[in-house]
Design a protein around this motif. Structure first.
Motif: not given
Length: 364
Positions: A158-160, A214-225
């Motif tokens: 949700r970050v613009p 849409t476009a957003s900031v994506i982490h690229g390695d988003y996981r629980t760990g």
């Protein structure tokens, strides 16, 4: 004489005796921290995590505790391990309320340690990996842990990104096609064996690229760990860690990666099963993760399987690079992860085929 392979030395004179550079030179780090007003006195250090890519250290000076993060030993591939960029994107999302460690200092001067690095605050928390944390072990807190994973991802997405510094961190137009083309070109560079499914899945991905919504900031390695949780109930995320692959792009790439690598009862074990506890009762299923995300994000998820296939296909390619380095003797201390990839990478490809709707042994 200091033996080769030592990762931490006291002085530059000690470093000069090594055939390959150390990862920390304590006197150099002390001098840098002094200039930044971060603690005083000699350093105590301990490595954090496995360091498959970038390397992280806990640094103590008296009663002060910091975290230092740097890239691996040079030479480094172009545009990778950019510590200045990694620190900056955390500063920008922090300003929007995303939980991250506080960036205390950034060193772009390669003369200090041979590569750029940054120093951040130390947060006392826990990661959820192969054991259920005692205070988060009830069925309610297990479900709350999974829910917090999704809710934090929603907060990030949700970050613009249409204005300000974040707008410069990626090119969302054509992001998915560039991902397919870039990773497809890396296979032949990184492998010594023939796995036909890599080309088959890559071709399917290229022929079925979804339209990004849409476009957003994506982490690229988003996981629980890669999340640091508070050590007590209720389950809550203190910080999102490891921003090496962050960019601006299609948010469903994050959701696809999270769910494709998420362990649940009956799911196939792969080299990316890094938080196996979610197979146990009480944690949300993949389907429940997706439902919780969709309740908060107005996106059409009917093509999520494409993003899930992309996640495991990409993982097979970057894991193959690790496997090849292990075969070449370039990871002499790796006695578990590298050897496991011989059979583990075909399992990743099998998983990608399943998400793509293709059974094993059936051509595309």
């Amino acid at each position: 004489m200091i033996p080769d392979g030592v990762e931490v030395v006291q002085s530059r004179a000690d470093a000069a005796q090594l055939a390959s550079p150390p990862l920390l030179i304590l006197e150099a780090v002390e001098k840098f921290l002094d200039a930044q007003g971060l603690g005083s006195g000699p350093l105590r250090w301990a490595r954090i995590g496995d360091g498959q890519s970038n390397v992280t250290y806990r640094i103590e000076r008296g009663t002060d505790v910091f975290v230092l993060r740097r890239g691996p030993r040079p030479p480094l591939p172009k545009s990778t391990h950019d510590m200045v960029r990694e620190a900056r994107i955390q500063q920008l999302v922090a300003a929007e309320g995303v939980p991250v460690p506080r960036i205390l200092a950034v060193c772009a001067d390669e003369s200090v340690l041979g590569v750029p690095f940054y120093v951040m605050s130390f947060l006392s928390g826990i990661t959820v990996a192969d054991k259920v944390p005692a205070l988060l072990g009830s069925p309610e807190q297990r479900a709350a842990t999974s829910a917090a994973v999704v809710d934090t991802l929603v907060q990030l997405h949700r970050v613009p990104v249409t204005a300000g510094g974040l707008a410069t961190f990626g090119r969302p137009d054509g992001y998915l096609r560039r991902q397919v083309e870039r990773f497809g070109s890396l296979w032949s560079v990184n492998t010594t064996r023939d796995l036909p499914d890599v080309a088959r899945i890559g071709r399917w991905l290229g022929e079925n690229i979804p339209q990004s919504q849409t476009a957003s900031v994506i982490h690229g390695d988003y996981r629980t760990g890669n999340l640091l949780f508070a050590a007590d109930a209720p389950a809550r995320v203190l910080a999102v860690l490891d921003w090496e692959m962050a960019t601006v792009g299609d948010p469903l790439a994050d959701l696809g990666y999270l769910t494709a690598t998420y362990s649940e009862p009956g799911s196939t074990s792969t080299p990316l099963e890094l938080t196996g506890v979610t197979r146990q009762p009480g944690y949300l299923s993949r389907h429940e993760l997706v439902d919780r995300y969709q309740e908060q994000m107005p996106l059409d998820l009917r093509e999520l399987n494409w993003y899930q296939a992309l996640a495991l296909w990409k993982a097979s390619i970057f894991c193959e690079a690790i496997y090849t380095r292990w075969l070449n003797g370039e990871r002499p201390d790796d006695t578990s992860f590298g050897p496991s990839l011989g059979e583990g990478i075909p399992r990743l490809l099998d998983g990608a085929r399943q998400f793509a709707g293709r059974s094993s042994g059936v051509d595309f």
